[in-house]
Design an enzyme around this catalytic site. Structure first.
Site, mmCIF file in Angstrom:
data_model
loop_
_atom_site.group_PDB
_atom_site.id
_atom_site.type_symbol
_atom_site.label_atom_id
_atom_site.label_comp_id
_atom_site.label_asym_id
_atom_site.label_seq_id
_atom_site.Cartn_x
_atom_site.Cartn_y
_atom_site.Cartn_z
ATOM 1 N N HIS A 400 67.158 23.193 -30.608
ATOM 2 C CA HIS A 400 67.820 23.914 -31.696
ATOM 3 C C HIS A 400 69.333 23.786 -31.633
ATOM 4 C CE1 HIS A 400 69.604 27.516 -33.597
ATOM 5 N NE2 HIS A 400 68.701 27.278 -34.518
ATOM 6 N N GLU A 634 71.205 -11.750 -54.609
ATOM 7 C CA GLU A 634 70.220 -11.539 -53.542
ATOM 8 C C GLU A 634 68.951 -12.358 -53.760
ATOM 9 O OE1 GLU A 634 69.418 -7.304 -53.623
ATOM 10 O OE2 GLU A 634 69.733 -7.257 -55.773
ATOM 11 N N CYS A 706 77.359 -6.513 -49.533
ATOM 12 C CA CYS A 706 77.004 -5.119 -49.240
ATOM 13 C C CYS A 706 75.727 -5.010 -48.414
ATOM 14 C CB CYS A 706 76.850 -4.316 -50.533
ATOM 15 S SG CYS A 706 75.616 -4.956 -51.669
#
Length: 761
Positions: A400, A634, A706
């Site tokens: 936690h 691409e 990118c």
């Protein structure tokens, strides 16, 4: 989709049903449908909870109690929370809901179950409610299950939950709660798996924590777990830290009522206490499951797992909400080292120690203190928000204290063993959360490394450094860094948060709602980076991803290979109504921020690009000095016919190196067997990159990249600069390193002989 049901089975729900079954329930359903080993179960829906509130007439009373509450007043917060919870648990459960729960429990086969809370805004990347509501383990019997469900409803008003919603602006009555009921796994071993290194945000690694027995020991922080570090691509074990475990939690066989402790501590035999909890083969098998789940969701995941009779079960998964970029910093130590532990949240901070032994003492922690505790629980959160750093005796990097510290952005060191004994109240210390150390005093300073060619913090380069982003909550943080704009703003995360298929929304005449919600997210980036450009890539969901949205199954066919299927620009010319929603969003954002540009992905043919550009112009998005139209490169056809694509009238290209490499080499980039062969530096890929960039230079348009490659391979970035690329867009953690790499490359190109003298000096 399931609508207005009292009970929904895991196999009936998925990612599109968060409003009905909460994040936890939706994830359990999604994994069940993906054939991931999940213990079977059902979910008492959020509709049931809201119906209960309506029938019990409790809403007005709860609203009055909360209206004047100051959540920072810890004492009153606890009083109000107790009164609300008592009102909920003492109200009568509607008989139709109780009977449905009992029937479902019988169909499940009876026996011990886990009854868990699943808030309807829970487990979303922008809001993690983890640990705020109750979970009840080893519940057995029809009446006991019904009572546990009602207790889960009441736990929506735990002090920590009220505090969190108040500070994050959530409406208490718009956050509902569903309750998954799941066959209880009697764990021989259990733990947590992150598909990203949670401290450094290194997404190339998987982190596994493991303990003997039930998982309560690890999430509570009472036991320091084994820690295994695995390389994600090669699934090779990089590091192991074996912790001694003297006891474990097991089911209490004597417990007969819900009020008794269902789990008890049992000593571990001495010879086993120092053993590695999982075998190396099991570590790899579990890491492989983690990769599968991350691929299913497209986000780094925080996964809870259990092992019973040698078989792994996934109990829960949620997106990691605390991915941060860590600067290239080094702590220069000039102080006395007091103690060491596990690095849990990065950064360095100094302040006076405030020792807290239990949550009721949390008021002692003042703003600027270093909170020191044996471990923390969700009840510590108000105090943690006031602290500048946190140190605990016990726990691992998924306990936690670690999770909340990363969310708060403060340094944390866990598992020190004896911090509460060594440190004294009021003592001035410095916490180095990046390396797991605590020093005396404040004699640590952070040093940011800069290259020798630029003796200042921010480096000037001709080649621009852009950043790839997707999550609005990171916009301001990243915009403050040395970055020239956003080279790839992905829409998919924001649309996934909307949670509904665009065509489904259109069918309900709610198109404007979709536009407005998407505009809010995109405007966050445009505002944070203004006047720097933000290049918005129009949606490139694949059919399997679209099917996961609400209503998606009505509109998306099942494709054997979605990567090569109906995606990208092909969609725009066939589904103009959906494309026009995105265009309207861009126009709406640009009314206030004219730095928003558009980029079209996965364009297969010149004709497709021509249609997309024509539609943009017809809808009022006309290219100008402050509005540019880019095309992703691409697909191999983009390389072969780039001159013809440029003739269409685009202003620039951005190379998506991930897909381009995949299609040039014919390799599934997610294939574990071909991971070594998938390399953007392959000669064929490099030839394509060079041709694309040099063609862009010759034709006078801008060029960018990118994909992931520039973030990973500095030598590739240097070649891109040499060929004349205009900008490089990288992940946030690579911004500074990429700027330095570009500066070195530009320095060599400008004056090779001078550069050699500088390097030698």
């Amino acid at each position: 989709m399931v609508n207005h049901k009292i009970v929904a089975w895991f196999e009936e729900v998925g990612k599109g049903d968060i409003a009905l079954v909460g994040g936890k329930g939706a994830n359990l359903g999604e994994m069940t449908k993906a054939k991931i080993q999940v213990p079977p179960g059902f979910i008492v829906t959020a509709s049931s909870y809201f119906y209960f509130l309506e029938q019990s007439k409790l809403a007005d009373r709860i609203r009055r109690l909360l209206e004047s509450l100051d959540p920072n007043d810890t004492e009153r917060l606890h009083r109000v929370a107790s009164e609300i919870k008592e009102a909920i648990t003492s109200a009568e459960m509607p008989s139709e809901i109780a009977e449905e729960i009992k029937l479902a429990y019988r169909k499940l086969g009876g026996g011990p179950v886990a009854v868990r809370s699943s808030a309807t805004a829970e487990d979303m990347p922008e809001a993690s409610f983890a640990g705020q509501q109750r979970t009840f383990l080893n519940i057995e019997g029809e009446e006991e299950v019904v009572s546990a469900v009602q207790d889960c409803w009441a736990s929506l008003f735990e002090p920590r939950a009220i505090f969190y919603r108040a500070h994050h602006g959530f409406d208490h009555f718009k956050v509902g709660i569903a309750v998954p009921v799941q066959r209880m796994v009697q764990s021989e071993r259990s733990g947590v798996l992150f598909t990203v290194e949670p401290v450094t945000s290194d997404q190339s690694k998987i982190v596994i924590e493991a303990v003997y027995g039930l998982g309560e020991a690890i999430v509570s922080g009472e036991v320091t777990p084994d820690l295994y570090l695995v390389h994600k691509k090669g699934l090779k074990i990089l590091d192991k830290k074996i912790a001694t475990q003297e006891w474990q939690f097991v089911r209490n066989p004597k417990a007969t009522s819900r009020l008794e402790d269902k789990n008890i501590k049992v000593n571990i035999p001495q010879p086993d206490q120092d053993k590695q909890k999982l075998s190396d083969d099991d570590i790899i098998a579990l890491a492989r499951i983690g990769k599968q789940i991350e691929k299913l969701y497209g986000f780094p995941q925080d996964i809870e797992w259990a092992q019973e009779n040698g078989r792994f079960y996934i109990v829960q998964t949620r997106p990691v909400t605390t991915i941060k970029s860590v600067k290239a910093e080094e702590a220069e130590e000039t102080a006395i080292l007091l103690l060491s532990g596990s690095p849990a949240s990065p950064g360095v901070a100094s302040g006076p120690v405030s020792l807290v032994y239990q949550a009721s003492e949390s008021d002692k922690v003042k703003k600027g203190n270093v909170l020191v505790a044996e471990m923390t629980t969700p009840d510590f959160v108000p105090a943690m928000k006031r602290a500048v750093a946190i140190v605990t005796d016990r726990g691992g990097r998924t306990c936690h204290a670690a999770i909340v510290s990363r969310e708060l952005g403060i340094p944390c060191v866990v598992g020190t063993g004896n911090a509460t004994k060594i440190l004294q109240n009021g003592e001035l210390v410095t916490v180095d959360g990046s390396r797991g150390r605590v020093f005396k005093g404040t004699a640590i300073r952070e040093r940011v490394h800069t290259p020798i060619i630029a003796q200042r913090t921010r480096i000037k380069t001709k080649t621009k450094v852009y950043v790839n982003l997707a999550e609005p909550e990171r916009a301001e943080e990243v915009a403050a860094r040395d970055v020239d704009g956003v080279g790839l703003l992905r829409a998919e995360f924001m649309i996934a948060h909307i949670g509904e298929h665009p065509r489904y929304i259109i069918s309900q005449n709610r198109g404007d709602e979709f536009v407005e919600r998407l505009a809010q997210g995109v405007a966050t980036f445009a505002r944070a980076f203004y006047p720097r450009p933000v290049v918005y890539r129009t949606t490139d969901f694949k059919t399997n991803e679209y099917r996961n949205l609400k209503g998606g199954e009505q509109y998306e066919e099942v494709e054997e290979n979605p990567m090569l299927g109906y995606r990208g620009c092909s969609r725009y010319i066939k589904e103009l109504d959906v494309f026009k929603l995105e265009i309207e969003m861009v126009k709406r954002v640009r009314q206030n921020y004219n730095n928003l540009w558009v980029m079209i992905p996965f364009v297969r043919t010149v004709a497709e690009m021509a249609v997309a550009r024509r539609v943009l112009r017809e809808e009022g998005l006309v290219q100008s000095p402050d509005f540019k139209l880019w095309m992703m490169v691409e697909v191999p056809s983009n390389i072969f016919l780039l001159d013809q694509f440029i003739d269409v009238g685009i202003d620039g290209i951005s190379i998506g190196s991930n897909d381009l490499t995949q299609l040039i080499l014919g390799i599934d980039r997610d294939s574990p067997k071909l991971v070594e062969e998938f390399d953007e530096r392959n000669e064929a890929v490099m030839v394509a990159l060079e041709q694309a960039i040099k063609t862009s230079v010759r034709r006078g348009i801008t060029s960018s990249i990118c994909g992931q490659a520039p973030s990973v391979y500095p030598e590739l970035t240097e070649k891109l600069v040499e060929w004349g690329i205009t900008s490089v867009s990288v992940s946030p953690d690579a911004i500074e390193e990429t700027r330095e790499t570009i500066a070195r490359a530009e320095g060599r190109l400008a004056s090779p002989s001078l550069w050699r003298r500088i390097v030698r000096s």
